[in-house]
Scaffold this motif. Structure first.
Motif, short mmCIF file in Angstrom:
data_model
loop_
_atom_site.label_atom_id
_atom_site.label_comp_id
_atom_site.label_asym_id
_atom_site.label_seq_id
_atom_site.Cartn_x
_atom_site.Cartn_y
_atom_site.Cartn_z
N PRO A 262 6.91 -5.09 8.75
CA PRO A 262 7.27 -3.84 8.06
C PRO A 262 6.24 -3.52 6.98
O PRO A 262 5.76 -4.42 6.29
CB PRO A 262 8.65 -4.15 7.46
N LEU A 263 5.91 -2.24 6.85
CA LEU A 263 4.84 -1.84 5.96
C LEU A 263 5.32 -0.91 4.84
O LEU A 263 6.38 -0.28 4.95
CB LEU A 263 3.73 -1.14 6.75
N LEU A 264 4.49 -0.86 3.79
CA LEU A 264 4.82 -0.10 2.59
C LEU A 264 3.57 0.66 2.15
O LEU A 264 2.48 0.09 2.10
CB LEU A 264 5.25 -1.07 1.48
N LEU A 265 3.73 1.94 1.82
CA LEU A 265 2.62 2.74 1.32
C LEU A 265 2.67 2.79 -0.21
O LEU A 265 3.70 3.12 -0.79
CB LEU A 265 2.69 4.16 1.87
N VAL A 266 1.53 2.44 -0.84
CA VAL A 266 1.40 2.54 -2.29
C VAL A 266 0.31 3.56 -2.59
O VAL A 266 -0.80 3.45 -2.07
CB VAL A 266 1.04 1.18 -2.92
N GLU A 267 0.66 4.54 -3.43
CA GLU A 267 -0.32 5.52 -3.87
C GLU A 267 -0.44 5.47 -5.39
O GLU A 267 0.54 5.17 -6.09
CB GLU A 267 0.08 6.94 -3.44
N ALA A 268 -1.64 5.74 -5.91
CA ALA A 268 -1.86 5.68 -7.35
C ALA A 268 -3.00 6.61 -7.72
O ALA A 268 -3.76 7.08 -6.87
CB ALA A 268 -2.18 4.24 -7.77
N LYS A 269 -3.13 6.87 -9.03
CA LYS A 269 -4.20 7.75 -9.50
C LYS A 269 -4.82 7.21 -10.77
O LYS A 269 -4.20 6.48 -11.54
CB LYS A 269 -3.65 9.16 -9.75
#
Length: 328
Positions: A262-269
């Motif tokens: 199972p996968l997880l998306l992490v976004e950041a700035k």
């Protein structure tokens, strides 16, 4: 990685053995056959893997004319340069114009200078010493001479499960440390720092040689500013390991494990830069906070600050290029 060459002329078996054990990239000798009895390492000799006068040249810098000759020879191969009083200026002039300059040094202090002139440093050093301990000291200098990656704090903006997919564990031939990590991203313009499995966990034992780096499509930052897809890594490849303060070192890939998870998306700035990364959705996968501590993706929250890096330009077969490329 900077080249570490050791001059074993005249021949001394104890120095050659120490150089090989210390990870020297090449030995400069009068007869390559003597080295081959001790182990597999590149030899520089008339009968070596690199042939003197053809692949590798030696020159003493005494004036501007000899500087120009060294630059001319560097178009044909590596050039080992010596200066009579080991002044830095001639070396700076050469390093500024060529990436094939190898500085002849006598000790670890001279090696440090040669590897840092103009910040980029010489391509490598050739050590001449009769002290096995000095070989080990210079080997330590070389090991710490990796490029420095500018790391910046990214603020997490989104965390969302994305379903099943294939992720890559990069198992190295090194024991990694807390506060280190590999730089991985969904695009080649920005990367997040993924922490190795060094920490105790109630569910699985630590694997301090491993970084569970992300999904198969992701880019990983390699030495010399190159990238590769995680899925393309193979045994014997060299990957870049960064400390949370910026210095880096190389690690050799010993195994790559690709498994469906199972996968997880992490976004950041960070300012005007954005970064994203698809990771395995498990408590043992961690990013790196600005103070070097690890934070599990299971505990990660919007607003948290984690370390990453921003790159410029696009990529063509892993090499940075100046062209318009849109990745999203």
């Amino acid at each position: 990685m900077k080249q570490f060459w050791v001059d074993i002329r005249p021949w001394r078996k104890d120095l050659a053995a120490t150089a090989i054990e210390s990870g020297a990239d090449a030995l400069m000798v009068d007869d390559a056959e003597r080295v081959r009895e001790l182990g597999r390492v590149t030899t520089i000799a008339e009968n070596g893997d690199l042939v003197t006068g053809k692949d590798v040249f030696e020159i003493e810098i005494v004036d501007k004319e000899s500087e120009e000759e060294a630059l001319r020879l560097s178009r044909e191969g590596y050039v080992i340069v010596r200066t009579r009083d080991w002044t830095v200026i001639p070396l700076e002039n050469l390093v500024a114009q060529s990436d094939r300059i190898v500085a002849a040094v006598a000790n670890a202090e001279e090696a440090k200078v040669a590897l840092t002139v103009l910040e980029r440093g010489a391509a490598g050093i050739l050590l001449a010493t009769d002290d096995p301990a000095e070989i080990r000291r210079v080997a330590s200098v070389i090991a710490g001479a990796g490029e420095e990656v500018p790391l910046v704090p990214f603020e997490v903006t989104r965390i969302v499960p994305v379903g099943m997919g294939d992720r890559v564990c990069v198992d190295t031939c090194s024991i990694l440390a807390d506060g280190e990590g590999m730089l991985v991203g969904n695009t080649s313009s920005a990367f997040l720092m993924v922490h190795p499995e060094t920490l105790e966990n109630p569910y699985v034992a630590p694997r301090p040689f491993r970084v569970n780096a992300g999904a198969v499509h992701a880019y990983i930052l390699l030495p010399n500013g190159k990238t590769a897809y995680l899925a393309d890594l193979a045994v014997g490849d060299r990957v870049l390991v960064a400390e949370h303060t910026g210095p880096t070192h190389e690690a050799v890939v010993g195994r790559v494990k690709i498994e469906r998870r199972p996968l997880l998306l992490v976004e950041a700035k960070a300012g005007g830069a954005t970064v994203s990364l698809v990771l395995q959705n498990a408590e043992t996968i961690r990013l790196v906070r600005t103070d070097g501590t690890a934070v599990s993706v299971a505990a990660l929250a919007v607003g948290d600050k984690v370390l990453g890096s921003v790159a410029e330009g696009g990529r063509h077969f892993g090499v940075a290029v100046k062209e318009t490329i849109l990745e999203k």
